[in-house]
Design an enzyme around this catalytic site. Structure first.
Site, short mmCIF file in Angstrom:
data_model
loop_
_atom_site.label_atom_id
_atom_site.label_comp_id
_atom_site.label_asym_id
_atom_site.label_seq_id
_atom_site.Cartn_x
_atom_site.Cartn_y
_atom_site.Cartn_z
N PHE A 156 0.80 -1.22 0.00
CA PHE A 156 0.00 0.00 0.00
C PHE A 156 0.84 1.27 0.00
O PHE A 156 0.37 2.32 -0.41
CB PHE A 156 -0.92 0.03 1.24
CG PHE A 156 -0.20 0.33 2.53
CD1 PHE A 156 0.04 1.64 2.93
CD2 PHE A 156 0.23 -0.70 3.36
CE1 PHE A 156 0.70 1.92 4.12
CE2 PHE A 156 0.90 -0.43 4.55
CZ PHE A 156 1.13 0.90 4.92
N LYS A 180 -1.08 -7.75 -8.70
CA LYS A 180 -2.05 -7.80 -7.60
C LYS A 180 -1.67 -6.69 -6.62
O LYS A 180 -0.78 -6.84 -5.80
CB LYS A 180 -2.00 -9.17 -6.91
CG LYS A 180 -3.31 -9.57 -6.19
CD LYS A 180 -3.77 -8.65 -5.09
CE LYS A 180 -2.91 -8.76 -3.84
NZ LYS A 180 -3.47 -7.85 -2.73
N GLU A 183 -4.96 -4.23 -1.47
CA GLU A 183 -6.39 -3.97 -1.38
C GLU A 183 -6.68 -2.67 -0.62
O GLU A 183 -7.79 -2.14 -0.70
CB GLU A 183 -7.12 -5.14 -0.73
CG GLU A 183 -6.69 -5.47 0.69
CD GLU A 183 -5.50 -6.41 0.75
OE1 GLU A 183 -5.37 -7.11 1.77
OE2 GLU A 183 -4.72 -6.46 -0.22
N SER A 233 6.13 -6.78 4.38
CA SER A 233 6.79 -7.05 5.66
C SER A 233 7.63 -8.32 5.58
O SER A 233 7.40 -9.19 4.72
CB SER A 233 5.75 -7.19 6.76
OG SER A 233 4.98 -8.38 6.58
N CYS A 288 10.05 1.41 3.53
CA CYS A 288 11.12 0.51 3.93
C CYS A 288 12.49 1.19 3.90
O CYS A 288 13.47 0.60 4.36
CB CYS A 288 11.14 -0.74 3.04
SG CYS A 288 11.54 -0.40 1.31
N GLU A 389 10.55 -3.14 13.09
CA GLU A 389 10.08 -2.13 12.15
C GLU A 389 8.77 -1.54 12.65
O GLU A 389 7.79 -2.26 12.89
CB GLU A 389 9.88 -2.74 10.76
CG GLU A 389 9.48 -1.74 9.71
CD GLU A 389 9.38 -2.35 8.32
OE1 GLU A 389 9.82 -1.68 7.35
OE2 GLU A 389 8.89 -3.48 8.19
#
Length: 491
Positions: A156, A180, A183, A233, A288, A389
């Site tokens: 995202f 993909k 969402e 992640s 990241c 993180e």
């Protein structure tokens, strides 16, 4: 104050074989994180939906792989031009679905466009090698060849840039491609495919399938998909890597990070503080490449803490379409609470919260997922906030005796995505370059973000696979090399 856009973006559909179609399964709403108002709804793809996309890609691949490479890159030139023309529209869409500032959104798109530009150089990038007289009267040539249908599962936090780490290279090398997207932020991806639909790219070469975990599992298990790229992640990246590999696929899985900044006494401290805060807080820390631990030589530690606090105080939390905003909302209420929990953990562990942004309120956006800068000092390596993180606007500071100890602290991390050094000494830069255990390194720069013509490195638990995103690495990922050996005996 700018008002949030009330436009309803409707249903987010799949794009398969040149046609828009509704996904078979019910999905979820897409919210503006600045208001938590619903701005769209995305359906989730079933096994049948994914299979349709793979079949379309396989059919298109039969012709596309034989298309001359000079012809394959022409739609990418068209795509680049369309991205340039629609950059402002895409940036505003990014702000609405993700929450980042308009400047950050435009910067993200610029990085994505750079990847399209590099992929347009595929006639050179796909060149392998040729040796005359490799053996007596024998010439040998290595030839890169496409493999079939590839897929990418993207996050995202950079819905405009990260798909372009993969899509243009897959297409230019002669493969078909399935995206993909997250969402949580599918609108930018939909717009990318609307622009692709305006190019001369043949139907079936690219597909868009929306969905959640089940859709991803179907992609990982589908026999018709040759390889999968992922960014997200570390726990999910490791799972993706294992599942894809178990199903005989190529896989590149970019995981999480815990990036460090090292500041020595020879550095320009004002500059280092500005860049360290910018790196940690840009995109609300949801990236990241965020450097959220700063290890400072103890002789200048107190001065640097003061500079960082002053820099944090200059940040403006607000709606991303407001020009003065530097920190937008977090992606969801659940993620906001997760970051707040990390702040509470830091306090309970004994770190001193010297700048507390938890009580920030934004007039007109009281329902948004806002969190201001949270700056800790005297963080230690055993603390959760120095090891895990956080993915939010949280920065931790800790002292070190010198650069040797600072690098040792950094290298203790399980992650190895990126790191930065601020110094005025070439000897310290050389030591950092040789000893730092991270795949993206920067000296006197806050964010170690490689240009599109270099691969995006990652080491340790920040990356699972062999070939990274961007540039020549991803070209190798999308092709196999065939060695052609030729000998013509004299009659």
């Amino acid at each position: 104050m700018a008002e949030t856009t009330k436009l309803q973006h409707g249903e987010v559909q799949n794009y398969v074989d040149g046609t828009w179609a509704t996904a078979s399964e019910d999905g979820q709403r897409v919210d503006n994180p600045a208001t938590n108002e619903s701005i769209a709804r995305v359906g989730f793809s079933s096994e049948s939906d994914v299979d349709d996309a793979v079949t379309a890609g396989q059919d298109a691949f039969k012709t596309w792989r034989r298309t001359p490479i000079e012809e394959r890159i022409q739609p990418l030139f068209e795509f680049k031009q369309l991205l340039e023309e629609h950059q402002d529209e895409l940036a505003e869409l990014l702000v609405q679905e993700h929450g980042k500032t308009i400047g950050e959104a435009k910067g993200e798109l610029r990085r994505g466009i750079e990847n399209v530009e590099v992929a347009c150089g595929m006639p050179t990038l796909m060149q392998a090698g040729h040796v005359e007289n490799a053996a007596p009267k024998i010439d040998e040539t290595a030839v890169r060849q496409p493999l079939g249908v590839f897929a990418a599962v993207t996050p995202f936090n950079f819905p405009g840039m990260i798909p372009l780490w993969f899509l243009p290279y897959a297409v230019a090398t002669g493969n078909s491609f399935i995206l993909k997207p997250s969402e949580q932020a599918p609108l930018t991806a939909r717009k990318l495919f609307e622009l692709l639909d305006e190019t001369s790219l043949p139907d079936g070469v690219v597909q868009l399938v929306n969905g959640g975990v089940d859709t991803v599992d179907t992609i990982l298990e589908h026999d018709g998909i040759e390889g999968v790229s992922f960014v997200g992640s570390t726990p999910v990246a490791e799972t993706i890597y294992e599942k894809a590999a178990a199903n005989g696929k190529r896989v590149q899985a970019q995981g999480g990070a815990k990036n460090h900044v090292i500041v020595t006494e020879s550095a320009n401290l004002e500059f280092a503080a500005e860049k360290a805060v910018s790196s940690a807080l840009a995109c609300s820390g949801e990236r990241c490449l965020a450097n959220d631990v700063v290890v400072v030589e103890e002789s200048v530690y107190e001065d640097f803490v003061d500079l960082v606090v002053a820099e944090a105080d200059r940040q403006v939390v607000g709606y991303g379409l407001n020009d003065d905003t530097t920190i937008g909302p977090l992606i969801s209420p659940e993620h906001e609470q997760r970051v707040r929990n990390y702040v509470e953990t830091g306090i309970s562990e004994g770190a001193e919260l010297v700048y507390d942004g938890r009580d920030v309120t934004i007039d007109g956006y009281e329902n948004g997922n806002f969190l201001g800068p949270c700056i800790f000092r005297d963080v230690t390596t055993d603390m959760v906030i120095s090891r895990e993180e956080i993915f939010g606007p949280v920065l931790g500071l800790m002292p070190a005796a010198g650069i040797d100890e600072a690098i040792e602290i950094m290298n203790q991390s399980q992650f190895g995505n990126a790191a930065s050094l601020f110094t005025g000494k070439g000897s310290e830069a050389k030591k950092f370059r040789h000893d730092a255990e991270a795949g993206n390194l920067a000296v006197n720069a806050g964010t170690a973000a490689p240009m599109a013509f270099f691969h995006f490195g990652g080491q340790k638990d920040s990356f699972f696979g062999d070939l990274h995103a961007q540039a020549e690495d991803v070209v190798r990922f999308y092709t196999d090399e065939t060695v052609y050996i030729e000998r013509w005996p004299d009659n």
